[in-house]
Design a protein around this motif. Structure first.
Motif, PDB file in Angstrom:
ATOM      1  N   ARG A   4       0.859  -1.182   0.000  1.00 44.07           N
ATOM      2  CA  ARG A   4       0.000   0.000   0.000  1.00 44.07           C
ATOM      3  C   ARG A   4       0.891   1.226   0.000  1.00 44.07           C
ATOM      4  NH1 ARG A   4      -4.226   0.274   4.201  1.00 44.07           N
ATOM      5  NH2 ARG A   4      -2.408   0.450   5.499  1.00 44.07           N
ATOM      6  N   VAL A   5       0.603   2.121  -0.922  1.00 45.13           N
ATOM      7  CA  VAL A   5       1.456   3.283  -1.143  1.00 45.13           C
ATOM      8  C   VAL A   5       0.620   4.555  -1.030  1.00 45.13           C
ATOM      9  CG1 VAL A   5       2.939   4.472  -2.811  1.00 45.13           C
ATOM     10  CG2 VAL A   5       2.972   1.965  -2.666  1.00 45.13           C
ATOM     11  N   LEU A   6       1.132   5.525  -0.296  1.00 44.93           N
ATOM     12  CA  LEU A   6       0.543   6.856  -0.242  1.00 44.93           C
ATOM     13  C   LEU A   6       1.484   7.817  -0.946  1.00 44.93           C
ATOM     14  CD1 LEU A   6      -1.519   8.970   0.800  1.00 44.93           C
ATOM     15  CD2 LEU A   6      -0.078   9.174   2.845  1.00 44.93           C
ATOM     16  N   VAL A   7       0.953   8.578  -1.888  1.00 43.81           N
ATOM     17  CA  VAL A   7       1.707   9.640  -2.554  1.00 43.81           C
ATOM     18  C   VAL A   7       1.058  10.943  -2.125  1.00 43.81           C
ATOM     19  CG1 VAL A   7       2.492  10.610  -4.745  1.00 43.81           C
ATOM     20  CG2 VAL A   7       2.181   8.127  -4.523  1.00 43.81           C
ATOM     21  N   ALA A   8       1.789  11.764  -1.392  1.00 42.21           N
ATOM     22  CA  ALA A   8       1.218  12.984  -0.814  1.00 42.21           C
ATOM     23  C   ALA A   8       2.007  14.210  -1.250  1.00 42.21           C
ATOM     24  CB  ALA A   8       1.215  12.895   0.710  1.00 42.21           C
ATOM     25  N   ALA A   9       1.271  15.217  -1.724  1.00 45.53           N
ATOM     26  CA  ALA A   9       1.876  16.494  -2.090  1.00 45.53           C
ATOM     27  C   ALA A   9       1.786  17.431  -0.907  1.00 45.53           C
ATOM     28  CB  ALA A   9       1.145  17.090  -3.287  1.00 45.53           C
ATOM     29  N   ILE A  10       2.875  18.144  -0.664  1.00 46.24           N
ATOM     30  CA  ILE A  10       2.866  19.184   0.357  1.00 46.24           C
ATOM     31  C   ILE A  10       3.445  20.437  -0.259  1.00 46.24           C
ATOM     32  CG2 ILE A  10       2.847  17.741   2.410  1.00 46.24           C
ATOM     33  CD1 ILE A  10       5.788  17.748   2.493  1.00 46.24           C
ATOM     34  N   GLY A  11       2.991  21.567   0.202  1.00 40.60           N
ATOM     35  CA  GLY A  11       3.455  22.830  -0.351  1.00 40.60           C
ATOM     36  C   GLY A  11       2.300  23.806  -0.469  1.00 40.60           C
ATOM     37  N   ASN A  12       2.601  24.968  -1.007  1.00 43.31           N
ATOM     38  CA  ASN A  12       1.619  26.040  -1.106  1.00 43.31           C
ATOM     39  C   ASN A  12       1.540  26.512  -2.552  1.00 43.31           C
ATOM     40  OD1 ASN A  12       0.184  28.465  -0.999  1.00 43.31           O
ATOM     41  ND2 ASN A  12       1.053  29.044   0.974  1.00 43.31           N
ATOM     42  N   MET A  13       0.437  26.213  -3.218  1.00 41.61           N
ATOM     43  CA  MET A  13       0.289  26.555  -4.631  1.00 41.61           C
ATOM     44  C   MET A  13       0.276  28.063  -4.878  1.00 41.61           C
ATOM     45  SD  MET A  13      -3.717  25.713  -5.335  1.00 41.61           S
ATOM     46  CE  MET A  13      -4.020  26.849  -6.669  1.00 41.61           C
ATOM     47  N   PHE A  14       0.108  28.871  -3.823  1.00 41.43           N
ATOM     48  CA  PHE A  14       0.101  30.321  -3.962  1.00 41.43           C
ATOM     49  C   PHE A  14       1.508  30.911  -3.895  1.00 41.43           C
ATOM     50  CE2 PHE A  14      -4.141  29.344  -2.273  1.00 41.43           C
ATOM     51  CZ  PHE A  14      -4.896  29.818  -3.341  1.00 41.43           C
ATOM     52  N   LEU A  28      -0.798  12.629 -11.945  1.00 38.47           N
ATOM     53  CA  LEU A  28      -1.064  11.269 -11.475  1.00 38.47           C
ATOM     54  C   LEU A  28      -2.555  10.971 -11.437  1.00 38.47           C
ATOM     55  CD1 LEU A  28       1.540  10.953  -8.600  1.00 38.47           C
ATOM     56  CD2 LEU A  28       1.500   9.623 -10.715  1.00 38.47           C
ATOM     57  N   ALA A  29      -3.365  11.973 -11.119  1.00 41.67           N
ATOM     58  CA  ALA A  29      -4.820  11.780 -11.037  1.00 41.67           C
ATOM     59  C   ALA A  29      -5.396  11.402 -12.399  1.00 41.67           C
ATOM     60  CB  ALA A  29      -5.489  13.036 -10.500  1.00 41.67           C
ATOM     61  N   ARG A  30      -4.718  11.773 -13.478  1.00 37.74           N
ATOM     62  CA  ARG A  30      -5.180  11.430 -14.827  1.00 37.74           C
ATOM     63  C   ARG A  30      -4.722  10.034 -15.253  1.00 37.74           C
ATOM     64  NH1 ARG A  30      -4.999  17.254 -15.702  1.00 37.74           N
ATOM     65  NH2 ARG A  30      -2.741  17.418 -15.772  1.00 37.74           N
ATOM     66  N   ALA A  31      -3.816   9.449 -14.493  1.00 35.07           N
ATOM     67  CA  ALA A  31      -3.275   8.130 -14.834  1.00 35.07           C
ATOM     68  C   ALA A  31      -4.182   7.030 -14.281  1.00 35.07           C
ATOM     69  CB  ALA A  31      -1.867   7.981 -14.263  1.00 35.07           C
ATOM     70  N   ASP A  32      -4.017   5.853 -14.806  1.00 33.16           N
ATOM     71  CA  ASP A  32      -4.765   4.687 -14.328  1.00 33.16           C
ATOM     72  C   ASP A  32      -3.949   4.040 -13.209  1.00 33.16           C
ATOM     73  OD1 ASP A  32      -6.628   2.675 -14.110  1.00 33.16           O
ATOM     74  OD2 ASP A  32      -5.773   1.495 -15.756  1.00 33.16           O
ATOM     75  N   LEU A  33      -4.143   4.540 -11.985  1.00 37.66           N
ATOM     76  CA  LEU A  33      -3.367   4.052 -10.845  1.00 37.66           C
ATOM     77  C   LEU A  33      -3.954   2.756 -10.304  1.00 37.66           C
ATOM     78  CD1 LEU A  33      -2.908   7.399  -8.886  1.00 37.66           C
ATOM     79  CD2 LEU A  33      -1.270   6.283 -10.399  1.00 37.66           C
ATOM     80  N   PRO A  34      -3.100   1.868  -9.823  1.00 40.18           N
ATOM     81  CA  PRO A  34      -3.611   0.667  -9.155  1.00 40.18           C
ATOM     82  C   PRO A  34      -4.416   1.066  -7.910  1.00 40.18           C
ATOM     83  CG  PRO A  34      -1.227   0.532  -9.507  1.00 40.18           C
ATOM     84  CD  PRO A  34      -1.644   1.916  -9.853  1.00 40.18           C
ATOM     85  N   ASN A  35      -5.353   0.232  -7.506  1.00 46.17           N
ATOM     86  CA  ASN A  35      -6.202   0.584  -6.359  1.00 46.17           C
ATOM     87  C   ASN A  35      -5.439   0.596  -5.042  1.00 46.17           C
ATOM     88  OD1 ASN A  35      -5.872  -2.131  -5.961  1.00 46.17           O
ATOM     89  ND2 ASN A  35      -8.047  -2.639  -6.015  1.00 46.17           N
ATOM     90  N   TRP A  36      -4.232   0.091  -5.001  1.00 48.14           N
ATOM     91  CA  TRP A  36      -3.459   0.101  -3.761  1.00 48.14           C
ATOM     92  C   TRP A  36      -2.574   1.335  -3.646  1.00 48.14           C
ATOM     93  CZ3 TRP A  36       1.497  -0.169  -5.493  1.00 48.14           C
ATOM     94  CH2 TRP A  36       1.725  -0.848  -6.694  1.00 48.14           C
ATOM     95  N   VAL A  37      -2.689   2.265  -4.605  1.00 47.06           N
ATOM     96  CA  VAL A  37      -1.974   3.533  -4.539  1.00 47.06           C
ATOM     97  C   VAL A  37      -2.984   4.630  -4.246  1.00 47.06           C
ATOM     98  CG1 VAL A  37      -0.605   5.235  -5.814  1.00 47.06           C
ATOM     99  CG2 VAL A  37      -0.171   2.796  -6.142  1.00 47.06           C
ATOM    100  N   GLN A  38      -2.746   5.366  -3.181  1.00 51.45           N
ATOM    101  CA  GLN A  38      -3.605   6.489  -2.813  1.00 51.45           C
ATOM    102  C   GLN A  38      -2.823   7.774  -3.022  1.00 51.45           C
ATOM    103  OE1 GLN A  38      -5.146   6.412   1.202  1.00 51.45           O
ATOM    104  NE2 GLN A  38      -5.562   8.594   1.168  1.00 51.45           N
TER     105      GLN A  38
END
Length: 167
Positions: A4-14, A28-38
């Motif tokens: 199980r993998v978590l990919v998390a973005a941190i930072g300030n887009m402003f 990544l949200a546009r990719a076909d990620l496996p269900n075990w990747v969040q």
């Protein structure tokens, strides 16, 4: 069972290039990620990293990380748990990565193997949008995430970034 993998973005887009992680997540949200990747966008809310209590096998953090290299340079840092201090007080008003991981350990959670994919920013002043150098690094960062998240890709990731560094 797959990890199980978590990919998390941190930072300030402003803050210009500080939005690097969010842009990688958008791809990544546009990719076909496996269900075990969040994937999760934590932005400037470091306390949301408490989601790590879910006991992931691997956590990949995406962040703008200045190291004095040319803008757009990617780095891969493996944050060993022994590198993250455990005895310092936790300040809820300014939780940085190390404080979040201290809190996580205090609560009995486990983020698993923690990897940080960083991108050298060109600017982190007010304004939405990435510099051309950081924007150009997004495809390589997406490829690195998929290599690392899908397993047995440490060799490919090391070739992409060079030697793994400790946090």
């Amino acid at each position: 069972m797959r990890p199980r993998v978590l990919v998390a973005a941190i930072g300030n887009m402003f803050l210009g290039d500080d939005g690097f992680g969010m842009e990688v997540l958008s791809e990544l949200a546009r990719a076909d990620l496996p269900n075990w990747v969040q994937i999760a966008d934590y932005g400037i809310c470091g306390t949301h990293l408490a989601d790590l209590l879910g006991d992931y096998d691997t956590t990949i953090l995406l962040d703008a990380t200045p190291h004095g290299r040319p803008p757009g340079s990617l780095s891969l840092i493996e944050a060993a748990s022994e590198d993250l201090p455990s005895s310092a007080a936790v300040d809820a008003h300014g939780l940085h990565r190390d404080a979040v991981f201290r809190l996580l350990r205090l609560l009995g959670g486990d983020a698993g193997r923690v990897l940080i994919i960083g991108c050298e920013p060109a600017r982190t002043t007010g304004g939405i949008g990435l510099s051309p150098e950081v924007a150009a690094a997004i495809p390589a960062a997406v490829a690195a995430v998929t290599e690392l998240a899908w397993g047995d890709a440490a060799d490919g990731a090391q070739a992409r970034f060079g030697k793994l560094a400790s946090a």
